[in-house]
Design an enzyme around this catalytic site. Structure first.
Site, PDB file in Angstrom:
ATOM      1  N   ASP A 325      -7.052  48.595  66.247  1.00  0.00           N
ATOM      2  CA  ASP A 325      -8.270  48.740  66.601  1.00  0.00           C
ATOM      3  C   ASP A 325      -8.752  49.172  65.234  1.00  0.00           C
ATOM      4  O   ASP A 325      -8.705  50.270  65.111  1.00  0.00           O
ATOM      5  CB  ASP A 325      -8.533  49.077  68.295  1.00  0.00           C
ATOM      6  N   ASP A 519      -6.009  52.029  71.300  1.00  0.00           N
ATOM      7  CA  ASP A 519      -5.745  53.442  72.374  1.00  0.00           C
ATOM      8  C   ASP A 519      -6.929  53.400  73.391  1.00  0.00           C
ATOM      9  O   ASP A 519      -6.371  54.527  74.209  1.00  0.00           O
ATOM     10  CB  ASP A 519      -6.551  54.873  71.333  1.00  0.00           C
ATOM     11  N   ASP A 523      -7.347  47.511  74.942  1.00  0.00           N
ATOM     12  CA  ASP A 523      -6.424  47.459  73.915  1.00  0.00           C
ATOM     13  C   ASP A 523      -5.203  46.657  74.575  1.00  0.00           C
ATOM     14  O   ASP A 523      -4.250  46.865  74.164  1.00  0.00           O
ATOM     15  CB  ASP A 523      -6.137  48.407  73.266  1.00  0.00           C
TER      16      ASP A 523
END
Length: 626
Positions: A325, A519, A523
């Site tokens: 990410d 995080d 996600d």
């Protein structure tokens, strides 16, 4: 060294003295036998008791049974010195095992020490009361004195101090906190007095989650450990029956073919079967493989990397594709001024000051970044007539001058022509008294170690690095190019991330694993779907930490290649122990069956191999240079 280990050591030393005395006085038959029997009883009584108890419980075939049968059989053949030696060296091996496990547990124990004993709860009358952290509710005010451990997660409402976060993150550099900063339970307050408003109950606090992760790590075994457990289940009874067959069938066959009587031939073959039993004890495999993974988990914990089970450590060693990410993972998730481009008649400092003053009442991240770039206290008496223009920006009078700060649509609305800003990031255009004054480029800040982490992953042999982000194409590609990533996919919704990970998983080579690093709350689905989910834990969301298999407590991407190196070292040690133990044992077992190995060779094949494997397993704890 624990009290139990010390007692075992004293018994071994006393038994060794008796054994040596017996060997020195070998010419005195009865004294020799008495000393060796005493040495055997002193060092081996607990093994005999365990064997008897386990038989009563239906657990016949274990190492205690093998040692008991082999040593008592040796006594029956009159080999007192060999019987005593086998038990003595077996207990030395067990002591090494206990020491190795104790060493592995020390790093875990350091994490377990983060559990707070009490919290200083401020009552309504202002007095402090020491209470159990579990009794404190969200919104309560607690006080953390210098030298005390932070008992619960919260936000500092008063005070300033430095926190020792090493127990959580493995980092020795203190973290400074002041009013408004979030602090995590488990840290130690080093100097100032802090007043904290609790934001999570103890059961959901960082310290509680860390302890839960550590306590449950041993429940999730690697494929290697599961294989060894199944192997030992069938292996031990097989070798017992093989030893029984070795003691009976060859002498019976020789007796039937006229090579002597069964009773005259049997003792020699019975001794071979005893040697075979000692050699075949699976201690080295049963002990060293789990110990290797336990050491790896402990070594990772010392580096601020929490692994939820040895199965995830084993999978991490096979990581071939790393998917990231962007925001909060490779970048800080914090906006900062990256470029200031003033128009003629303005300088950079003046442009930033005017924008920061106009935005002084806003809580938007863009406004916060402008005020941070200005870096000075703003006298709000200078500002008047602040007006927010929805979706475009705002206007305000600063020192009597009309200042507009916003996007291109705002400039078009007030008929102020402006040049194109950067193709990436957020551009804040500034106009003063209806004239273009310049633009300020604001962007998410890339973490200092992100580029180094990507380079390290490639040097580790990771085949592909991919970034998934919901950001604009220009912004996402710029970060990917800056970090040297192989692939980037932008403008994604949470569901799109899962679909892309599915495609990457389908394209993986057999045996290779895909790890996703994230995080945020969005996600969690993709963390759960990946072969290995890695969460940035110190600042990450609870949902991401729950869904992840590995938690990076420091939020540093550079810890990911460290985790891979630790995993590969651990798996390598486990494989070394497996092949070493099997090759030596099978070789000496064949020699023993052919009467080419005596009981001393059997002792080496059992205890010697176990000690060497255990000492090799201890290397997994050393992760300092990884």
């Amino acid at each position: 060294m624990t009290r139990k280990m010390k007692k075992t050591l004293y018994r071994i030393i006393a038994a060794a003295v008796l054994f040596l005395a017996g060997m020195i006085l070998k010419r005195y038959t009865y004294v020799h036998a008495a000393l060796l029997i005493a040495a055997y009883a002193l060092v081996g009584y607990d093994v005999l008791l365990k064997a008897v108890k386990n038989i009563g419980r239906g657990k016949v075939f274990d190492e205690n049974f093998l040692m008991t049968v082999a040593t008592i059989g040796a006594f029956g053949l009159g080999d007192f010195d060999e019987a005593a030696a086998v038990m003595l060296f077996y207990q030395i091996g067990e002591l090494f095992q206990a020491y190795a496990v104790n060493q592995s547990r020390r790093s875990i124990a350091q994490l377990m020490d983060i559990r707070p004993d009490y919290a200083n709860l401020r009552r309504e009358n202002g007095e402090l009361e020491e209470v159990d952290p579990e009794e404190v509710a969200i919104g309560d005010i607690i006080v953390v004195k210098p030298g005390e451990r932070v008992p619960l997660d919260g936000v500092v409402t008063e005070g300033r101090s430095s926190l020792d976060t090493s127990a959580l993150t493995g980092e020795s550099i203190p973290r400074d906190v002041a009013e408004g900063d979030a602090i995590l339970s488990g840290c130690i307050n080093m100097n100032g007095l802090l007043t904290v408003k609790v934001t999570k109950p103890f059961g959901e606090s960082t310290v509680s989650k860390v302890l839960e992760l550590v306590e449950n790590a041993s429940d999730k075994k690697s494929h290697s450990e599961n294989f060894i457990s199944k192997f030992a289940k069938y292996y031990t009874p097989s070798v017992v029956f093989a030893a029984l067959a070795l003691s009976i069938l060859p002498p019976l066959f020789l007796a039937l073919t006229g090579h002597g009587s069964f009773l005259s031939i049997f003792p020699g073959w019975f001794k071979r079967s005893l040697i075979f039993l000692v050699i075949s004890c699976p201690c080295a495999l049963v002990i060293s493989i789990p110990l290797s993974f336990f050491g790896g988990i402990g070594g990772a914990a010392k580096r601020g990397i929490l692994v939820k089970g040895s199965n995830y450590l084993e999978a991490m060693a096979q990581a071939d594709t790393l998917v990231f990410d962007k925001t909060g993972t490779l970048t800080k998730g914090v906006f900062a001024v990256e470029q200031v481009s003033p128009a003629d008649g303005f300088d950079e400092q003046t442009l930033v000051e005017l924008a920061a003053c106009a935005e002084c009442y806003s809580t938007h991240p863009i406004a916060v970044s402008l005020r941070r770039a200005h870096g000075k206290d703003i006298d709000k008496g200078r500002i008047a007539d602040v007006t927010e223009i929805a979706g475009k920006g705002l206007s305000a009078r600063v020192d009597g001058r009309l200042v507009h700060v916003g996007n291109r649509k705002l400039m078009e609305q007030i008929d102020v022509p402006c040049p194109e800003g950067a193709a990436y990031g957020t551009v804040a255009y500034v106009a003063v008294d209806g004239a273009y004054a310049g633009f300020i480029l604001i962007n998410d800040v890339v973490k200092e170690d992100s580029a180094a982490a990507i380079r390290a992953l490639k040097s580790c042999g990771v085949a592909k690095t991919v970034m998934l982000t919901g950001d604009s194409d220009a912004s996402g590609r710029r970060v990917a190019e800056q970090l040297g990533l192989d692939e980037v996919h932008t403008q994604l919704l949470p569901g799109d991330k899962v679909d892309l990970v599915e495609k990457l998983l389908a394209a993986e080579k057999p045996g290779a694993k895909l790890a996703f690093v994230g995080d945020g709350l969005n996600d969690a689905p993709v963390l759960a779907r990946s072969d290995i989910g890695i969460a940035m834990g110190a600042l990450g969301s609870d949902a991401a930490i729950e869904a992840a298999d590995i938690v990076i407590m420091t939020d540093e991407p550079s810890k990911i290649p460290t985790a891979i190196r630790i995993a590969r070292k651990t798996v390598g040690i486990a494989k070394q122990n497996t092949w070493f133990a099997l090759i030596v044992k099978i070789g000496v077992m064949i020699l023993g069956a052919l009467n080419m190995a005596n009981m001393w060779a059997a002792v080496f094949a059992d205890v010697g191999v176990a000690v060497i494997a255990i000492l090799n397993s201890l290397r997994a704890l050393n992760t300092k240079d990884l």
